[in-house]
Design an enzyme around this catalytic site. Structure first.
Site, short mmCIF file in Angstrom:
data_model
loop_
_atom_site.label_atom_id
_atom_site.label_comp_id
_atom_site.label_asym_id
_atom_site.label_seq_id
_atom_site.Cartn_x
_atom_site.Cartn_y
_atom_site.Cartn_z
N TRP A 8 0.81 -1.22 0.00
CA TRP A 8 0.00 0.00 0.00
C TRP A 8 0.84 1.27 0.00
O TRP A 8 0.31 2.35 -0.25
CB TRP A 8 -0.90 0.02 1.22
N HIS B 241 13.23 -2.15 -0.82
CA HIS B 241 12.39 -1.62 -1.90
C HIS B 241 13.11 -0.46 -2.57
O HIS B 241 13.84 0.30 -1.93
CB HIS B 241 11.04 -1.17 -1.34
N GLU C 53 12.22 2.37 -3.49
CA GLU C 53 11.97 3.67 -2.90
C GLU C 53 12.79 3.87 -1.63
O GLU C 53 13.23 4.99 -1.32
CB GLU C 53 10.48 3.83 -2.62
N GLU D 54 11.81 -5.66 -9.30
CA GLU D 54 11.03 -4.47 -9.62
C GLU D 54 11.87 -3.54 -10.49
O GLU D 54 12.75 -2.85 -9.99
CB GLU D 54 10.58 -3.76 -8.34
N SER E 289 4.25 -1.95 -11.92
CA SER E 289 3.02 -1.64 -12.65
C SER E 289 2.32 -2.90 -13.15
O SER E 289 1.87 -2.97 -14.30
CB SER E 289 3.30 -0.68 -13.81
N GLY F 81 1.72 -2.65 -6.35
CA GLY F 81 1.67 -1.33 -5.75
C GLY F 81 0.30 -0.68 -5.89
O GLY F 81 -0.63 -0.96 -5.15
N GLY F 82 0.16 0.20 -6.90
CA GLY F 82 -1.07 0.97 -7.06
C GLY F 82 -2.32 0.13 -7.14
O GLY F 82 -3.36 0.49 -6.58
#
Length: 251
Positions: A8, A96, A98, A168, A213, A234-235
């Protein structure tokens, strides 16, 4: 068995989180849990909520988005792997893109977090992936394999069986771009070969997830590729119908 993990990230207010978890509980209660495992990774404030609302669903677990590498100490704002395990989490994301890009996590930090997770009884999902310039320079396989070896190369085969790897492509996260099925298959094959080379006697090789994605429109094609053992979503994990559709594709 395939694994579909929903990350999330830093999204949703409490009422929105309750609504999403309630919808997921209803949808996941109707599936055949023998075909795929599902993991929900909400922000830290919602871990207990997720554990409570998803409790008792076969094949459904709750994981955290990251942990600190120390067991305890003066690390204001951080959360230890032992704390997460004590709450009831089964997994934790480690490394991750990020975290690497925005918070400066190095390969060494990722390795130490893997060790902390395993020591606490958590299953780390170790994220690896390349930036666009690396791929365009033709160095993507070497770069990603190096990340895997740096994070996991010191582990025993028994420890390795408690891990999951998530590929990823950084250039495809939150950009709307997606690696083609062929690009995903190429990288997953390279990661599988690396794992087989380093740990030739594994009884249960770690799953290799695709993250970048992944949507209801492309999940089935991606999951059909050799060595793609599920997804780190993810999204699409923020919309119950989309996430449930991806879970269905994995089954």
């Amino acid at each position: 068995m395939r694994l579909v993990a929903g990350n999330w990230k830093m999204n949703l207010l409490p009422n929105e989180a309750v609504a999403l978890l309630t919808a997921l509980r209803e949808g996941l209660s109707k599936r055949d849990a023998r075909r795929a495992q599902v993991l929900i990774c909400p922000p830290f404030p919602y871990l207990t909520m997720a554990l409570d609302l998803l409790n008792g669903l076969p094949g459904v677990g709750v994981g955290a988005q990251q942990c600190h590498h120390a067991a305890s100490g003066a690390f204001t704002g951080e959360v230890s792997a032992a704390m997460l395990a004590a709450l009831g989490c089964s997994h934790v994301l480690v490394g991750h893109s990020e975290r690497r890009t925005l918070f400066g996590e190095t390969d060494e930090v990722v390795r130490r977090k893997v060790d902390a997770a395993l020591a606490a009884g958590l299953k780390p999902i170790v994220c690896v992936g390349e930036h666009l310039e690396v791929r365009e320079g033709g160095r993507h396989i070497d770069n990603v394999v190096h990340q895997l070896e740096a994070a996991l190369g010191h582990l025993t085969e028994m420890q390795m069986e408690g891990c999951t790897v998530a590929y990823e492509p950084v250039w495809a996260i939150g950009t709307g771009r997606t690696a083609t099925a062929q690009q995903a298959a190429e990288m997953h094959a390279a990661l599988h070969a690396c794992i087989t080379r380093h740990w030739p006697n594994l009884q249960s090789p770690p799953p290799i997830l695709y993250g970048g994605s992944c949507t209801p429109a492309n999940a089935a094609e991606l999951f059909a590729q050799p060595h793609v053992n599920g997804g780190l979503i993810g999204g699409a994990s923020l919309k119950a119908p989309d996430f449930l559709s991806i879970v269905n594709a994995a089954e």
